[in-house]
Design a protein around this motif. Structure first.
Motif, PDB file in Angstrom:
ATOM      1  N   PRO A   1      23.844   1.012  -0.202  1.00  0.00           N
ATOM      2  CA  PRO A   1      22.815   0.954  -0.930  1.00  0.00           C
ATOM      3  C   PRO A   1      21.827   0.421   0.141  1.00  0.00           C
ATOM      4  N   PHE A   2      21.778  -0.744   0.860  1.00  0.00           N
ATOM      5  CA  PHE A   2      20.923  -1.063   1.703  1.00  0.00           C
ATOM      6  C   PHE A   2      20.273  -0.134   2.730  1.00  0.00           C
ATOM      7  N   ILE A   3      21.335   0.631   2.903  1.00  0.00           N
ATOM      8  CA  ILE A   3      20.840   1.722   4.109  1.00  0.00           C
ATOM      9  C   ILE A   3      20.167   2.595   3.458  1.00  0.00           C
ATOM     10  N   ALA A   4      20.292   2.961   2.260  1.00  0.00           N
ATOM     11  CA  ALA A   4      19.636   4.046   1.441  1.00  0.00           C
ATOM     12  C   ALA A   4      18.246   3.527   0.869  1.00  0.00           C
ATOM     13  N   VAL A   5      18.132   2.285   0.463  1.00  0.00           N
ATOM     14  CA  VAL A   5      16.938   1.517   0.290  1.00  0.00           C
ATOM     15  C   VAL A   5      16.030   1.308   1.565  1.00  0.00           C
ATOM     16  N   GLY A   6      16.597   1.160   2.945  1.00  0.00           N
ATOM     17  CA  GLY A   6      15.887   1.128   3.943  1.00  0.00           C
ATOM     18  C   GLY A   6      15.172   2.477   4.449  1.00  0.00           C
ATOM     19  N   ILE A   7      16.098   3.343   4.043  1.00  0.00           N
ATOM     20  CA  ILE A   7      15.653   4.659   4.529  1.00  0.00           C
ATOM     21  C   ILE A   7      14.482   5.258   3.688  1.00  0.00           C
ATOM     22  N   PHE A   8      14.799   4.862   2.249  1.00  0.00           N
ATOM     23  CA  PHE A   8      13.417   5.063   1.247  1.00  0.00           C
ATOM     24  C   PHE A   8      12.231   4.391   1.807  1.00  0.00           C
ATOM     25  N   LEU A   9      12.406   3.203   1.993  1.00  0.00           N
ATOM     26  CA  LEU A   9      11.245   2.360   2.230  1.00  0.00           C
ATOM     27  C   LEU A   9      10.584   3.009   3.620  1.00  0.00           C
ATOM     28  N   THR A  10      11.268   3.626   4.587  1.00  0.00           N
ATOM     29  CA  THR A  10      10.843   4.067   5.784  1.00  0.00           C
ATOM     30  C   THR A  10       9.892   5.345   5.345  1.00  0.00           C
ATOM     31  N   ILE A  11      10.724   6.190   4.977  1.00  0.00           N
ATOM     32  CA  ILE A  11      10.139   7.460   4.318  1.00  0.00           C
ATOM     33  C   ILE A  11       8.857   7.269   3.440  1.00  0.00           C
ATOM     34  N   TRP A  12       9.011   6.455   2.510  1.00  0.00           N
ATOM     35  CA  TRP A  12       7.739   6.036   1.895  1.00  0.00           C
ATOM     36  C   TRP A  12       6.616   5.692   2.384  1.00  0.00           C
ATOM     37  N   TYR A  13       6.933   4.763   3.669  1.00  0.00           N
ATOM     38  CA  TYR A  13       6.104   4.244   4.476  1.00  0.00           C
ATOM     39  C   TYR A  13       5.204   5.201   5.268  1.00  0.00           C
ATOM     40  N   PHE A  14       5.839   6.084   5.926  1.00  0.00           N
ATOM     41  CA  PHE A  14       5.182   6.838   6.806  1.00  0.00           C
ATOM     42  C   PHE A  14       5.005   8.169   6.364  1.00  0.00           C
ATOM     43  N   THR A  15       5.008   8.429   4.885  1.00  0.00           N
ATOM     44  CA  THR A  15       4.491   9.588   4.215  1.00  0.00           C
ATOM     45  C   THR A  15       3.564   9.008   2.956  1.00  0.00           C
ATOM     46  N   ARG A  16       2.863   7.962   3.254  1.00  0.00           N
ATOM     47  CA  ARG A  16       2.003   7.360   2.314  1.00  0.00           C
ATOM     48  C   ARG A  16       0.571   8.071   2.498  1.00  0.00           C
ATOM     49  N   GLU A  17      -0.086   8.423   1.564  1.00  0.00           N
ATOM     50  CA  GLU A  17      -1.626   9.115   1.798  1.00  0.00           C
ATOM     51  C   GLU A  17      -2.596   8.292   1.766  1.00  0.00           C
ATOM     52  N   MET A  18      -2.214   6.847   1.221  1.00  0.00           N
ATOM     53  CA  MET A  18      -3.510   5.987   0.889  1.00  0.00           C
ATOM     54  C   MET A  18      -2.920   4.607   1.300  1.00  0.00           C
ATOM     55  N   ASP A  19      -3.730   3.972   1.993  1.00  0.00           N
ATOM     56  CA  ASP A  19      -3.307   2.273   2.399  1.00  0.00           C
ATOM     57  C   ASP A  19      -4.029   1.502   1.579  1.00  0.00           C
ATOM     58  N   VAL A  20      -3.811   0.648   0.819  1.00  0.00           N
ATOM     59  CA  VAL A  20      -4.840  -0.494   0.047  1.00  0.00           C
ATOM     60  C   VAL A  20      -4.247  -1.791   0.116  1.00  0.00           C
ATOM     61  N   LYS A  21      -5.273  -2.539   0.711  1.00  0.00           N
ATOM     62  CA  LYS A  21      -4.900  -4.001   0.971  1.00  0.00           C
ATOM     63  C   LYS A  21      -6.338  -4.887   0.131  1.00  0.00           C
ATOM     64  N   LYS A  22      -5.578  -5.953  -0.225  1.00  0.00           N
ATOM     65  CA  LYS A  22      -6.616  -6.796  -0.992  1.00  0.00           C
ATOM     66  C   LYS A  22      -6.394  -8.304  -0.329  1.00  0.00           C
ATOM     67  N   GLU A  23      -7.424  -8.862   0.102  1.00  0.00           N
ATOM     68  CA  GLU A  23      -7.170 -10.295   0.487  1.00  0.00           C
ATOM     69  C   GLU A  23      -8.382 -11.193   0.151  1.00  0.00           C
ATOM     70  N   LEU A  24      -8.093 -12.514   0.133  1.00  0.00           N
ATOM     71  CA  LEU A  24      -9.141 -13.527  -0.024  1.00  0.00           C
ATOM     72  C   LEU A  24      -9.890 -14.040   1.279  1.00  0.00           C
ATOM     73  N   ILE A  25     -11.060 -13.699   1.558  1.00  0.00           N
ATOM     74  CA  ILE A  25     -11.626 -14.151   2.740  1.00  0.00           C
ATOM     75  C   ILE A  25     -12.251 -15.331   2.924  1.00  0.00           C
ATOM     76  N   ASP A  26     -12.494 -15.968   1.578  1.00  0.00           N
ATOM     77  CA  ASP A  26     -13.359 -17.319   1.518  1.00  0.00           C
ATOM     78  C   ASP A  26     -13.395 -17.846   0.081  1.00  0.00           C
ATOM     79  N   TYR A  27     -13.429 -19.171   0.063  1.00  0.00           N
ATOM     80  CA  TYR A  27     -13.640 -19.614  -1.001  1.00  0.00           C
ATOM     81  C   TYR A  27     -14.316 -21.000  -1.155  1.00  0.00           C
ATOM     82  N   LYS A  28     -15.091 -21.487  -2.312  1.00  0.00           N
ATOM     83  CA  LYS A  28     -15.781 -22.766  -2.153  1.00  0.00           C
ATOM     84  C   LYS A  28     -15.232 -23.423  -3.572  1.00  0.00           C
ATOM     85  N   ILE A  29     -15.241 -24.702  -3.401  1.00  0.00           N
ATOM     86  CA  ILE A  29     -14.960 -25.326  -4.807  1.00  0.00           C
ATOM     87  C   ILE A  29     -16.203 -26.254  -5.321  1.00  0.00           C
TER      88      ILE A  29
END
Length: 461
Positions: free
Chosen positions: A314-342
């Motif tokens: 199961p772990f090998i299968a999940v690893g293979i699936f994640l690897t395939i998914w990562y290298f066959t993605r069409e779009m990469d979306v990243k969201k991050e906090l760059i600053d904040y004030k209180i």
């Protein structure tokens, strides 16, 4: 002179203090033929003052053996029986009975001789004869029963009472029978040998005691077969990590033999064997060994199975699936906090969203939906691409619409919002959803990872 008298006195006292044993024999029955019992009484008298240990030794024909102690002045009479052995020579004989002390040393008055008169036993009774003696089967196994058959011809006119005795090195039987006139067949059934009887050839003697002191004797040879008898003890342990099996087989028989040891395992387990005793075989449902074991000896066999390779699938299968998914993605979306004030009673947080086309095709009609927390009060500070504040599935969200995103290109979106409360510690920020049409004209969606931010107190503005 005085010295001589003293020495004589010491010798006299010494002789009185030591035991002296006197014996006498009373004959009860001293005449008989082969197989008869002779009877005697022996009287022992301790004429001294010390206790004396008496041990009588005789051969196996004496019944019984006697061991006793006589105190000073004590006397004891014991009865002794003697069975005249078969084929004993006739005539008057003296039978020795040896006497020993507690140290195994023969006493000075030993042996005591018993008088016996052995009378020859007639070997015919009106010309009767033991015609046949046979063992069925002639080759006997200690694991099986067998029979002994005698054929006796009674040439007399009357029924004769007889005692039939079978004797061999490993068993003995007897029974009283009535022999009618003519040929009689006597059968001993259900006979058995001790299981540890050594293989070989043995002699069976049949003695038929008839009236008028007539004795018929016959002998026959029979064979004792060897056998192997395998007793197996095993220990098996099964865990989620594997299985271990160990068995010890012992041959409790009398000759070397092959012992079969088997244990059921699946075909998958057989393929997962990591170690085992040599000579293992598999028939599709069980492993087995055929081992040669000598009598009285033991041998050990074992096997080990590991399930680790199965658990890893199961772990090998999940690893293979994640690897395939990562290298066959069409779009990469990243969201991050760059600053904040209180601020007193409020906070200002600024976010950045990066959207990258990972494929070699241009994407069109891209819609970016960024869900907002419930405590958001004001949204502003959009970057180069402006978004609109609206409701999406009943929740407040910022939505951007992008007509086209070239292959391998990236667009960066940014905005900030003010909160209606001051929040410190961990804050869970909703994900960003991107809808688009790929190069094949297919509608696709991509989501950013859940964002958890840690807000620490800064100097308030």
């Amino acid at each position: 002179m005085r010295k001589l008298v003293t020495m004589l006195l010491i010798l006299f006292i010494f002789s009185l203090s030591h035991a002296k044993i006197a014996t006498s024999v009373e004959n009860i029955k001293i005449s008989g033929s082969s197989g008869d019992i002779l009877q005697y009484k022996i009287n022992f008298v301790n004429t001294g003052t010390n206790s004396e240990y008496i041990s009588l030794f005789a051969d196996a024909n004496f019944l019984p053996s006697n061991i006793f102690t006589l105190s000073g002045g004590e006397s004891k009479t014991i009865s002794i029986e003697y069975k005249i052995p078969l084929n004993s020579k006739s005539g008057e004989v003296l039978i020795p009975v040896k006497v020993f002390d507690e140290n195994g040393k023969e006493r000075s008055f030993s042996p005591i001789f018993l008088q016996a008169n052995i009378i020859p036993r007639p070997l015919v009774y009106r010309n009767s004869a033991l015609l046949e003696l046979s063992v069925v089967p002639t080759s006997v196994s200690p694991l099986e029963t067998f029979s002994v058959i005698l054929k006796i011809n009674n040439t007399g006119k009357d029924v004769a009472s007889a005692n039939v005795v079978l004797e061999s090195g490993f068993f003995g039987r007897s029974k009283n029978v009535s022999l009618k006139a003519g040929i009689n067949e006597i059968v001993f059934e259900g006979l058995s040998l001790a299981k540890d009887t050594t293989p070989g050839t043995y002699v069976l003697t049949a003695s038929v005691y008839l009236p008028e002191d007539t004795l018929l004797i016959s002998t026959v040879n029979y064979d004792v077969k060897g056998y192997s008898d395998c007793k197996t003890q095993f220990n098996k342990e099964v865990t989620i990590f594997g299985k271990t099996y160990e068995a010890m087989v012992t041959n409790v028989g009398t000759e070397e033999g092959k012992c079969l040891i088997a244990d059921e395992i699946t075909s998958i387990e057989y393929k997962l064997l990591t170690s085992h005793t040599e000579g293992i075989s598999y028939n599709g449902s069980a492993v087995s060994w055929s081992v040669l074991v000598k009598p009285g000896q033991s041998k050990v066999v074992y096997y080990n199975v590991t399930y680790l390779s199965i658990l890893a699938i199961p772990f090998i299968a999940v690893g293979i699936f994640l690897t395939i998914w990562y290298f066959t993605r069409e779009m990469d979306v990243k969201k991050e906090l760059i600053d904040y004030k209180i601020y007193p009673g409020a906070m200002l947080l600024k976010f950045q969203i990066k959207i990258k086309n990972l494929s070699s095709k241009d994407y069109k009609n891209i819609e970016v939906i960024d869900l907002l927390p419930s405590f958001v009060k004001d949204v502003k500070d959009f970057g180069t691409v402006s978004g609109s504040l609206t409701k999406y599935s009943g929740q407040l969200a910022v939505i951007w619409k992008i007509e086209e995103l070239k292959a391998k290109h990236e667009v960066i979106l940014s905005y900030s919002f003010r909160t209606s409360v001051e929040v410190l510690g961990k804050i869970v920020i909703p994900t960003t959803l991107v809808k688009y049409i790929n190069g094949k004209g297919e509608h696709r969606e991509e989501t950013s990872s859940l964002l958890v931010i840690e807000v620490e107190e800064k100097t308030k503005k």
